[in-house]
Enzyme design. Structure first.
Site, short mmCIF file in Angstrom:
data_model
loop_
_atom_site.label_atom_id
_atom_site.label_comp_id
_atom_site.label_asym_id
_atom_site.label_seq_id
_atom_site.Cartn_x
_atom_site.Cartn_y
_atom_site.Cartn_z
N SER A 39 3.72 19.47 -23.40
CA SER A 39 3.69 20.00 -24.75
C SER A 39 4.04 18.88 -25.72
O SER A 39 3.97 17.70 -25.37
CB SER A 39 4.67 21.17 -24.89
OG SER A 39 4.46 21.85 -26.10
N ASN A 40 4.36 19.24 -26.95
CA ASN A 40 4.73 18.23 -27.93
C ASN A 40 5.77 18.81 -28.89
O ASN A 40 6.11 19.99 -28.81
CB ASN A 40 3.49 17.72 -28.68
CG ASN A 40 2.83 18.81 -29.48
OD1 ASN A 40 3.38 19.32 -30.44
ND2 ASN A 40 1.63 19.20 -29.08
N HIS A 41 6.28 17.95 -29.77
CA HIS A 41 7.46 18.32 -30.55
C HIS A 41 7.16 19.14 -31.80
O HIS A 41 8.05 19.33 -32.63
CB HIS A 41 8.22 17.05 -30.95
CG HIS A 41 8.88 16.37 -29.79
ND1 HIS A 41 9.96 16.90 -29.14
CD2 HIS A 41 8.58 15.23 -29.14
CE1 HIS A 41 10.33 16.09 -28.15
NE2 HIS A 41 9.50 15.07 -28.14
#
Lengths: 230, 230
Positions: A39-41
């Site tokens: 995923s990502n932030h």
């Protein structure tokens, strides 16, 4: 009387009345196996703020969001998805729309083969993962020949050469506007409440002062309302 | 009078009074580049519940947690970390302890080289990521020759052959107890409020009925208090 006056003319302060706006927000999650994912932030704060601002401007809003820790905005039809492919399907299902704003941080790649059981640490050492490209939601919608929204807006999360990369993205994706923000470490853009954006279109670039994500959302929605009306 | 009575004898209902318990909880996040990471579906609910239960049992508790959407438990010293290496460092810093419960879902692997800038989609297609093994926090602490906590408890998140895998893990890691839970899809263990666990030690296996994660935490803390006292 003031309230009655406003209610008598629903267009006052509601420049997007009668319009359908689709907004994407948050990260996507791409499964590696039943427990692990990439995923990502992205916190979804900017995308959710845009959905709220569009609803406040009178639009019917469909928000397609990846997993975030935010409440669904009041008065906004919210669709929860996990992967990039889920998100594209939900966006396609939400069309037609007058305006589409793709603020989600969509995973560019997914693991080629999702393991059915949890990958184990074995004698063979770490697994090697191979990736395939995810569908490009922004380009898919921007390049539609039938049913393309009148305004298609992309976001660019860049860590360097922010404006140059955004210009290249605008041309490559076929969208009308890119909202470029600098997410390098130290800017606190991912997860934070403030954002400094560059609005890039065919005519040039406009840099907005650092302000809250809510203020960015309101300014962006005003800009979109003016463009869609003209 | 009842309260005075309890206060006069702090050991009543506080079987871990005077003990230091270290608990890990939640997932870890392993960076791919400044915006992307690999993580897992652990919510931290079970680990946080154990920290709360240990504090309620009178222990001084240090909770080392990855990124979760949970509030820090009241009365528990909570250390927030991201990666597996951060988590090991925080655990080492928290020792010595009488009991260590490793409930976090620690990433087995991390990307060999974290990119300094955001990886771009290029003509070369998706990147190939190579991985290296993360430090094994459970085994590192369980195999300490000096300063090993009196009780070291590991968790096993399995999707198949749950008890067999847990038995093998117990032997491999050198810990005293494994709490094995089935996290296959459909069980709702990751993220849910209920859990069904198997308590595996050198003597055998005990399967507990499906119950809330709070109830699992209380039963586990009671078990640990009995073992550490004996």
């Amino acid at each position: 009387a003031a309230i009655e006056g406003l209610m008598a003319d629903p267009a006052v302060g509601r420049p997007l009345a009668g319009r359908h706006v689709v907004v994407t927000s948050g990260p996507t999650r791409e499964a590696i196996d039943p427990v692990r994912y990439i995923s990502n932030h992205s916190s979804g704060k900017q995308g959710h703020a845009i959905a709220r601002a569009a609803a406040a401007a009178g639009a019917r809003v469909t928000l397609v969001t990846g997993p975030v820790a935010l409440a669904d905005p009041v008065g906004v039809a919210t669709v929860h998805v996990e992967s990039a492919r889920d998100m594209l399907a939900a966006v396609e299902a939400a069309l037609p729309a007058d305006v589409a704003v793709f603020a989600a941080a969509v995973a560019d790649w997914r693991v080629a083969e999702i393991a059915g059981g949890k990958l184990k640490k074995g004698a063979g050492g770490p697994p090697s993962l191979s990736f395939v490209e995810n569908p490009d939601i922004l380009a898919t919608v921007a390049k539609k020949t039938a049913g393309r929204p009148g305004l298609v807006v992309g976001f660019a999360a860049e860590t360097e050469a922010v404006v140059d990369n955004a210009r290249a993205k605008l041309a490559r994706k076929g969208c009308d506007l890119i909202v470029a923000n600098d997410v390098s470490s130290g800017t606190d853009t991912f997860g934070g409440d403030m954002n400094r954006v560059h609005i890039v279109d065919a005519a040039g670039v406009e840099t907005w002062e650092r302000q809250s994500k809510d203020a960015v959302a309101e300014a962006l929605v005003s800009l979109l309302a003016r463009r869609i009306a003209s």
